[in-house]
Design a protein around this motif. Structure first.
Motif, PDB file in Angstrom:
ATOM      1  N   GLY A  74       9.383 -13.044 -19.458  1.00  0.00           N
ATOM      2  CA  GLY A  74       8.776 -12.028 -18.605  1.00  0.00           C
ATOM      3  C   GLY A  74       8.508 -10.766 -19.402  1.00  0.00           C
ATOM      4  N   LEU A  75       9.394  -9.768 -19.257  1.00  0.00           N
ATOM      5  CA  LEU A  75       9.260  -8.565 -20.074  1.00  0.00           C
ATOM      6  C   LEU A  75      10.443  -8.406 -21.023  1.00  0.00           C
ATOM      7  CD1 LEU A  75       7.643  -6.133 -17.489  1.00  0.00           C
ATOM      8  CD2 LEU A  75       6.545  -7.271 -19.438  1.00  0.00           C
ATOM      9  N   GLY A  76      11.294  -9.397 -21.094  1.00  0.00           N
ATOM     10  CA  GLY A  76      12.309  -9.416 -22.151  1.00  0.00           C
ATOM     11  C   GLY A  76      13.525  -8.555 -21.915  1.00  0.00           C
ATOM     12  N   SER A  77      13.811  -8.205 -20.650  1.00  0.00           N
ATOM     13  CA  SER A  77      14.955  -7.320 -20.406  1.00  0.00           C
ATOM     14  C   SER A  77      16.252  -8.066 -20.117  1.00  0.00           C
ATOM     15  CB  SER A  77      14.645  -6.376 -19.236  1.00  0.00           C
ATOM     16  OG  SER A  77      14.514  -7.122 -18.029  1.00  0.00           O
ATOM     17  N   GLY A  78      16.230  -9.377 -20.156  1.00  0.00           N
ATOM     18  CA  GLY A  78      17.436 -10.155 -19.866  1.00  0.00           C
ATOM     19  C   GLY A  78      18.562  -9.852 -20.839  1.00  0.00           C
ATOM     20  N   GLU A  83       0.345  -2.847   6.857  1.00  0.00           N
ATOM     21  CA  GLU A  83       0.653  -3.256   8.232  1.00  0.00           C
ATOM     22  C   GLU A  83       1.840  -4.218   8.252  1.00  0.00           C
ATOM     23  OE1 GLU A  83      -2.470  -5.261  10.368  1.00  0.00           O
ATOM     24  OE2 GLU A  83      -1.214  -5.549  12.150  1.00  0.00           O
ATOM     25  N   ASN A  84       1.764  -5.231   7.390  1.00  0.00           N
ATOM     26  CA  ASN A  84       2.842  -6.231   7.356  1.00  0.00           C
ATOM     27  C   ASN A  84       3.928  -5.891   6.343  1.00  0.00           C
ATOM     28  OD1 ASN A  84       1.723  -8.191   9.272  1.00  0.00           O
ATOM     29  ND2 ASN A  84       0.079  -8.358   7.756  1.00  0.00           N
ATOM     30  N   LEU A  85       3.761  -4.775   5.641  1.00  0.00           N
ATOM     31  CA  LEU A  85       4.703  -4.397   4.581  1.00  0.00           C
ATOM     32  C   LEU A  85       4.853  -5.531   3.563  1.00  0.00           C
ATOM     33  CD1 LEU A  85       7.531  -2.492   6.543  1.00  0.00           C
ATOM     34  CD2 LEU A  85       5.564  -1.543   5.325  1.00  0.00           C
ATOM     35  N   LEU A  86       3.738  -6.030   3.098  1.00  0.00           N
ATOM     36  CA  LEU A  86       3.751  -7.093   2.098  1.00  0.00           C
ATOM     37  C   LEU A  86       2.967  -6.657   0.869  1.00  0.00           C
ATOM     38  CD1 LEU A  86       3.029 -10.186   4.394  1.00  0.00           C
ATOM     39  CD2 LEU A  86       5.234  -9.465   3.441  1.00  0.00           C
ATOM     40  N   ALA A  87       3.459  -7.038  -0.296  1.00  0.00           N
ATOM     41  CA  ALA A  87       2.703  -6.810  -1.531  1.00  0.00           C
ATOM     42  C   ALA A  87       2.873  -8.031  -2.420  1.00  0.00           C
ATOM     43  CB  ALA A  87       3.198  -5.555  -2.253  1.00  0.00           C
ATOM     44  N   THR A  88       1.771  -8.471  -2.978  1.00  0.00           N
ATOM     45  CA  THR A  88       1.790  -9.652  -3.839  1.00  0.00           C
ATOM     46  C   THR A  88       1.442  -9.246  -5.267  1.00  0.00           C
ATOM     47  OG1 THR A  88       1.122 -11.037  -1.984  1.00  0.00           O
ATOM     48  CG2 THR A  88       0.848 -11.959  -4.187  1.00  0.00           C
ATOM     49  N   PHE A  89       2.309  -9.652  -6.178  1.00  0.00           N
ATOM     50  CA  PHE A  89       2.143  -9.310  -7.585  1.00  0.00           C
ATOM     51  C   PHE A  89       2.120 -10.571  -8.441  1.00  0.00           C
ATOM     52  CE2 PHE A  89       4.722  -5.962  -5.588  1.00  0.00           C
ATOM     53  CZ  PHE A  89       3.911  -4.858  -5.803  1.00  0.00           C
ATOM     54  N   ASP A  90       1.369 -10.519  -9.524  1.00  0.00           N
ATOM     55  CA  ASP A  90       1.568 -11.507 -10.575  1.00  0.00           C
ATOM     56  C   ASP A  90       3.007 -11.393 -11.074  1.00  0.00           C
ATOM     57  OD1 ASP A  90      -1.074 -12.330 -10.495  1.00  0.00           O
ATOM     58  OD2 ASP A  90      -1.645 -11.342 -12.382  1.00  0.00           O
ATOM     59  N   ALA A  91       3.525 -12.498 -11.554  1.00  0.00           N
ATOM     60  CA  ALA A  91       4.934 -12.499 -11.975  1.00  0.00           C
ATOM     61  C   ALA A  91       5.219 -11.538 -13.119  1.00  0.00           C
ATOM     62  CB  ALA A  91       5.357 -13.912 -12.366  1.00  0.00           C
ATOM     63  N   GLY A  92       4.217 -11.278 -13.963  1.00  0.00           N
ATOM     64  CA  GLY A  92       4.450 -10.409 -15.115  1.00  0.00           C
ATOM     65  C   GLY A  92       4.327  -8.931 -14.814  1.00  0.00           C
ATOM     66  N   VAL A 124       8.489  -8.334 -12.045  1.00  0.00           N
ATOM     67  CA  VAL A 124       8.750  -8.827 -10.691  1.00  0.00           C
ATOM     68  C   VAL A 124       9.153 -10.305 -10.727  1.00  0.00           C
ATOM     69  CG1 VAL A 124       7.681  -9.260  -8.437  1.00  0.00           C
ATOM     70  CG2 VAL A 124       7.224  -7.115  -9.647  1.00  0.00           C
ATOM     71  N   GLY A 125       8.480 -11.082 -11.545  1.00  0.00           N
ATOM     72  CA  GLY A 125       8.854 -12.492 -11.659  1.00  0.00           C
ATOM     73  C   GLY A 125      10.239 -12.672 -12.251  1.00  0.00           C
ATOM     74  N   GLY A 126      10.591 -11.802 -13.191  1.00  0.00           N
ATOM     75  CA  GLY A 126      11.923 -11.848 -13.771  1.00  0.00           C
ATOM     76  C   GLY A 126      13.003 -11.547 -12.753  1.00  0.00           C
ATOM     77  N   TRP A 127      12.697 -10.650 -11.828  1.00  0.00           N
ATOM     78  CA  TRP A 127      13.668 -10.357 -10.758  1.00  0.00           C
ATOM     79  C   TRP A 127      13.998 -11.638  -9.987  1.00  0.00           C
ATOM     80  CZ3 TRP A 127      10.730  -5.625  -8.188  1.00  0.00           C
ATOM     81  CH2 TRP A 127      10.747  -4.533  -9.068  1.00  0.00           C
ATOM     82  N   VAL A 128      12.964 -12.433  -9.738  1.00  0.00           N
ATOM     83  CA  VAL A 128      13.166 -13.660  -8.978  1.00  0.00           C
ATOM     84  C   VAL A 128      13.903 -14.699  -9.823  1.00  0.00           C
ATOM     85  CG1 VAL A 128      12.019 -15.524  -7.716  1.00  0.00           C
ATOM     86  CG2 VAL A 128      11.086 -13.185  -7.635  1.00  0.00           C
ATOM     87  N   ALA A 129      13.463 -14.845 -11.063  1.00  0.00           N
ATOM     88  CA  ALA A 129      14.023 -15.882 -11.931  1.00  0.00           C
ATOM     89  C   ALA A 129      15.494 -15.651 -12.235  1.00  0.00           C
ATOM     90  CB  ALA A 129      13.228 -15.958 -13.232  1.00  0.00           C
ATOM     91  N   GLU A 134      15.970 -19.217 -13.757  1.00  0.00           N
ATOM     92  CA  GLU A 134      15.966 -18.766 -15.160  1.00  0.00           C
ATOM     93  C   GLU A 134      15.058 -19.621 -16.051  1.00  0.00           C
ATOM     94  OE1 GLU A 134      19.926 -18.002 -16.603  1.00  0.00           O
ATOM     95  OE2 GLU A 134      20.592 -17.130 -14.699  1.00  0.00           O
ATOM     96  N   GLY A 135      13.939 -20.025 -15.500  1.00  0.00           N
ATOM     97  CA  GLY A 135      12.967 -20.773 -16.304  1.00  0.00           C
ATOM     98  C   GLY A 135      13.295 -22.233 -16.496  1.00  0.00           C
ATOM     99  N   THR A 136      14.364 -22.705 -15.869  1.00  0.00           N
ATOM    100  CA  THR A 136      14.773 -24.096 -16.101  1.00  0.00           C
ATOM    101  C   THR A 136      14.157 -25.080 -15.116  1.00  0.00           C
ATOM    102  OG1 THR A 136      16.723 -23.998 -14.652  1.00  0.00           O
ATOM    103  CG2 THR A 136      17.011 -23.302 -16.959  1.00  0.00           C
TER     104      THR A 136
END
Lengths: 465, 465
Positions: A79-83, A111-120, A149-154, A207-209
């Motif tokens: 992702g951004l390498g902060s692990g 309205e729905n309080l939603l935001a969609t981001f690319d994982a990076g 954001v993707g790293g947060w999930v992973a 974690e990417g596995t």
């Protein structure tokens, strides 16, 4: 006969997305794990990957995953390498999949309080974009400026405001991911479903596995109407824990609730002679006012004394500053933080035994802890250790010894060995104790079913049989 | 050569736990799904299972699961039989695993707010036992008096107080389960972990297809210091939805927040000419007071008018009464409730299209809805339909047609087709639309990995390839 993986990748994606130049591949050998930095300083650099692929689209990611699976070559998402737990260490034949170029904000929906981001997507940029519309993700990991954001999930991340706003699993609306077979799934389409197992939870913390996360939709919040702070001195950790427990079990939920032991309290305010509990209250103004009043009333009834608000406002302003590894390692000191969690009745015992055990290590310069995420049934602890040795060659062994002491004290004390940094390599050997042999076997079954060739980030998370 | 499954079960468990008498096996042919009751009344009883096994211990469950897997015989877990989506239908060679005798309270821990129950524990008894200590599970499904704690987990249940207290996944601390290979896992040992995928989420909502839940630890709450109620009339559903959205997005969280359309409002209070929004506020007294005041202030600003508290107190007193199927079916009426969820921008459209579509059915006597679970990003709808036909033979087809219309309207409208009753048989064919082909494939992969012989509750939940 199929061509080698790099040739296949270049043919499919074009040369520009498949980097093999020495500087590019050297840059992506590892993440922010201190052990990788120790090894770098000793000239014992880990190997570079065969190539770094920078996909621009989800279809690109599918192409890369399919090539990796077809050729059996290790694929390591980045992702951004902060692990900080060794989730990224490359091997000479590996494809390093750098998601950093996939960093678009796909949509923000007030309205729905939603935001969609690319994982990076950079976490702080994501927050700033929704903040411009009066919204917040509510997710404030210390790494926010350097994590994705993707790293947060992973990694199944937590933010500093989690006590009210929840951890990443409480903020996720849907996850888009490419599975090891190259298929694209989008999981989650409503605020809640009872439609079988929640498959998003297979990807959270994977974690990417088990696949590559490519997009994330978060359920946002409106910016709070009011923010207020409070701070108290507690004579010892146990009293502080009881205070936190009582406040939360009465039904209050300050987004930030942290408790520092005496050693760490001195970093918050030099005059500290006791433990320190700090809180940030947020929400509708009327709620903030009654919550803060309740905190003061409870503190007084338990003999805690109020401290100046400035301790908290100073923390708010400086909370994401951390010293770089080079600054520390250059003094032949290895330091790290280790986060665990446990129920209320177990946490003080784990605090005592882990800090005492690390303090006995030769060269120990610091063994301390604070708590930072509170639940009805318990809380986390965030240990900090610093060990000074005579030579840089001794640091790695000291590091693993300190970790072993904290992991062992936690498992012996009945806690969970990871609150929010994940497993990576440093915790992998302790997974059997975390899940039990049967639980670990279940995790291996899951891995074997989704990634039968074992190409996805090998060596991370999944314990050996 | 191994003996037949029943002989093996009797040899391993003793005769007393393996029931084959006609009355015992007839009693366990199905759950509370109305279609099973329609068939019963037509004399078209489904087949009884080969035997009903009533385990007394977790080891007993492991024994049964191992025998089922070894012999390839279908194994159908049965809690207290309150399921309403066809999760239990037996076949003549099946082993019906009745968990009802495993109903102990293993521990209640007021310090950590934890309580551990056998999976077969009656929900209301569980609540009463913790209530005696000043605690609450916070989980109040309408079925509480007839459903089991394990069933709550297996179906991914929700309670009426979910808007503040969360759904079952927010209340679970740990899950003990026997996997199809007979291994025993205990998943969850702390308030929160970042240790790979959350494997508890594989079992939640698995509806008996991935293992047998044997024990559950819930994270409790203290009984609220204060409860108050409020009720408002809204001129139409959209205004009510906007009011609910605004209140929640401002940061308020009344545990109960429900909105009834005009038709259902008349059941709440006969004079109703508008939609009705009711709330129950719970928590520290100071919080309840400011929350209720905020609700009244917002309602007034949006033109909603206050209604008497008695509407809510009456609902609180009668909320779990439901007419028995026989009472309805005897009038050649088939009725059911169908719960779905969607984001705020989609919910009104789904309400309109689903109720209009069902209303067009010949013999439709009712097509209405209320909402009952609210989130920052959306909410649920709970449709009720009643279709009257000339003969009992026509009821089943009318039932499936009404379901099809609601499922289609929901999927077309972008919602999730199940909020909290689960999938069972009635929703199974719609799972492809819920998860997408790739998501459905992932679910099948999971099933194939854990239960390669397909013995666990076949025909439920998992969509065909």
């Amino acid at each position: 006969m199929s061509a080698d993986p790099i040739s296949q990748l270049k043919a499919a994606l074009g040369d520009a997305k498949v980097l093999t130049a020495t500087d590019k591949i050297q840059d992506r050998r590892h993440d922010y794990w201190v052990v990788s930095h120790i090894r770098d300083r000793l000239g014992a650099q880990g190997p570079a990957p065969a190539c770094v692929v920078r996909p621009a689209t989800v279809a690109d990611v599918q192409t890369v995953v399919k090539i990796a699976t077809a050729t059996g070559v290790p694929l390591i998402p980045f992702g951004l390498g902060s692990g900080v737990v060794g989730g990224v260490i490359t091997s000479p034949n590996a494809i390093l999949l750098d998601i950093g170029a996939m960093n678009a904000t796909r949509s923000i929906d007030p309205e729905n309080l939603l935001a969609t981001f690319d994982a990076g997507k950079n976490g702080l940029e994501a927050e700033q974009e929704v903040a411009a519309l009066g919204l917040t993700t509510g997710h404030w990991p210390q790494s926010i400026a350097v994590s994705s954001v993707g790293g947060w999930v992973a990694t199944r991340a937590s933010g500093q405001f989690s006590t009210a706003y929840g951890n990443i699993e409480d903020l996720i609306y849907s996850i888009e991911a490419v599975l090891p077979d190259g298929s694209l799934v989008t999981l989650g389409k409503a605020p809640r479903a009872s439609a079988g197992p929640d498959l998003r939870h297979i990807l959270m913390g994977s974690e990417g596995t088990l696949g590559v996360i490519t997009g994330v939709t978060l359920s946002l919040r409106r910016a709070a109407e009011k923010q207020a702070v409070s701070a108290f001195a507690a004579p010892d950790m146990r009293t502080g824990f009881t205070f936190q427990r009582e406040l939360v079990q009465r039904g209050w939920q300050p987004p930030v609730m942290r408790q520092y032991d005496v050693r760490e309290s001195k970093r918050l305010h030099e005059a500290a002679k006791d433990c320190t509990v700090i809180m940030v209250h947020e929400g509708p103004a009327a709620l903030v006012d009654v919550e803060r009043a309740a905190a003061f009333e409870l503190a007084a009834s338990m003999g805690l004394t109020a401290l100046p608000d400035t301790i908290v406002t100073h923390w708010l302003g400086h909370r994401n500053h951390v010293a770089g590894w080079d600054e520390i390692l250059s003094r032949n000191i290895v330091a790290d933080t280790v986060e665990i969690s446990a129920s209320w009745d177990k946490i003080a015992g784990i605090y005592d035994s882990a800090t005492a055990s690390v303090a006995q290590m030769p060269g120990c310069r610091a063994a301390s802890a604070h708590s930072s995420h509170v639940y009805r049934s318990g809380l986390n602890l965030y240990f900090t250790f610093a060990i000074q040795k005579d030579s840089p060659e001794e640091l790695e062994a000291a590091y693993f010894e300190a970790w072993k002491r904290i992991m062992t004290a936690t498992a012996d004390g009945g806690g969970s060995m990871s609150h929010h940094h994940g497993i990576g390599r440093v915790r992998r050997e302790y997974m059997i104790r975390e899940l039990g042999p049967e639980g670990a076997s279940l995790l291996r079954t899951l891995k074997g079913a989704l990634d039968p060739k074992g190409v996805m980030n090998p060596g991370v998370l999944i314990p050996d049989a």
